[in-house]
Design a protein around this motif. Sequence first.
Motif, PDB file in Angstrom:
ATOM      1  N   ASP A  56       1.013  -1.002   0.081  1.00  0.00           N
ATOM      2  CA  ASP A  56      -0.050   0.098  -0.068  1.00  0.00           C
ATOM      3  C   ASP A  56       0.966   1.196  -0.088  1.00  0.00           C
ATOM      4  O   ASP A  56       2.005   1.340   0.477  1.00  0.00           O
ATOM      5  CB  ASP A  56      -1.041   0.049   1.282  1.00  0.00           C
ATOM      6  CG  ASP A  56      -1.979   0.809   1.172  1.00  0.00           C
ATOM      7  OD1 ASP A  56      -2.209   1.589   0.011  1.00  0.00           O
ATOM      8  OD2 ASP A  56      -2.507   1.317   2.208  1.00  0.00           O
ATOM      9  N   LEU A  57       0.455   2.385  -0.804  1.00  0.00           N
ATOM     10  CA  LEU A  57       1.178   3.351  -0.605  1.00  0.00           C
ATOM     11  C   LEU A  57       0.215   4.574  -0.781  1.00  0.00           C
ATOM     12  O   LEU A  57      -0.576   4.857  -1.166  1.00  0.00           O
ATOM     13  CB  LEU A  57       1.904   3.461  -1.992  1.00  0.00           C
ATOM     14  CG  LEU A  57       2.742   4.745  -2.203  1.00  0.00           C
ATOM     15  CD1 LEU A  57       3.673   5.081  -1.295  1.00  0.00           C
ATOM     16  CD2 LEU A  57       3.140   4.935  -3.702  1.00  0.00           C
ATOM     17  N   VAL A  58       0.329   5.639   0.488  1.00  0.00           N
ATOM     18  CA  VAL A  58      -0.155   6.866   0.169  1.00  0.00           C
ATOM     19  C   VAL A  58       0.690   8.028   0.325  1.00  0.00           C
ATOM     20  O   VAL A  58       1.734   8.364   1.069  1.00  0.00           O
ATOM     21  CB  VAL A  58      -1.022   7.082   1.573  1.00  0.00           C
ATOM     22  CG1 VAL A  58      -1.863   8.041   1.792  1.00  0.00           C
ATOM     23  CG2 VAL A  58      -2.064   5.504   1.877  1.00  0.00           C
ATOM     24  N   HIS A  59       0.518   9.089  -0.636  1.00  0.00           N
ATOM     25  CA  HIS A  59       1.374   9.921  -0.858  1.00  0.00           C
ATOM     26  C   HIS A  59       0.580  11.474  -0.293  1.00  0.00           C
ATOM     27  O   HIS A  59      -0.262  11.590  -1.131  1.00  0.00           O
ATOM     28  CB  HIS A  59       1.956  10.128  -2.170  1.00  0.00           C
ATOM     29  CG  HIS A  59       2.546  11.159  -2.412  1.00  0.00           C
ATOM     30  ND1 HIS A  59       3.924  11.330  -1.996  1.00  0.00           N
ATOM     31  CD2 HIS A  59       2.579  12.328  -3.138  1.00  0.00           C
ATOM     32  CE1 HIS A  59       4.441  12.352  -2.359  1.00  0.00           C
ATOM     33  NE2 HIS A  59       3.900  13.105  -3.062  1.00  0.00           N
ATOM     34  N   THR A  60       1.018  12.025   0.341  1.00  0.00           N
ATOM     35  CA  THR A  60       0.513  13.523   0.826  1.00  0.00           C
ATOM     36  C   THR A  60       1.299  14.574   0.901  1.00  0.00           C
ATOM     37  O   THR A  60       2.526  14.106   1.096  1.00  0.00           O
ATOM     38  CB  THR A  60      -0.246  13.053   2.245  1.00  0.00           C
ATOM     39  OG1 THR A  60       0.566  12.650   3.146  1.00  0.00           O
ATOM     40  CG2 THR A  60      -1.438  12.220   2.238  1.00  0.00           C
ATOM     41  N   GLN A  61       0.997  15.496   0.778  1.00  0.00           N
ATOM     42  CA  GLN A  61       1.779  16.687   0.627  1.00  0.00           C
ATOM     43  C   GLN A  61       2.067  17.236   2.056  1.00  0.00           C
ATOM     44  O   GLN A  61       1.459  17.277   2.777  1.00  0.00           O
ATOM     45  CB  GLN A  61       1.294  17.888   0.039  1.00  0.00           C
ATOM     46  CG  GLN A  61       1.001  17.450  -1.556  1.00  0.00           C
ATOM     47  CD  GLN A  61       2.014  17.912  -2.415  1.00  0.00           C
ATOM     48  OE1 GLN A  61       2.958  18.794  -1.951  1.00  0.00           O
ATOM     49  NE2 GLN A  61       1.988  17.233  -3.729  1.00  0.00           N
TER      50      GLN A  61
END
Length: 88
Positions: A83-88
């Motif tokens: 799983d990958l979650v990219h947030t700023q």
Amino acid sequence: MRRTRARVFALATGVSLFALTAGGNALAVPAFTAQTGQVCAACHVGGFGPQLTPFGREFKLSGYTLRASPEFTVPLSAVAVADLVHTQ
């Protein structure tokens, strides 16, 4: 109100038709069936899908083998979830 219902119905119909026609071929390998002559429902709930019956879980945990003497098998099984979650 009628326009909203008609739009929702049209959208649901379109999504349903897309889902039914966009599916590709299944890429499953029926090794268990070839080895034992059992049907898919022996291991899977409903004969398909990822849900396993108690027998299916035991078959997976025993290294996808059916042996008369379990002392000669190495019970090895693995599952990987990424799983990958990219947030700023």
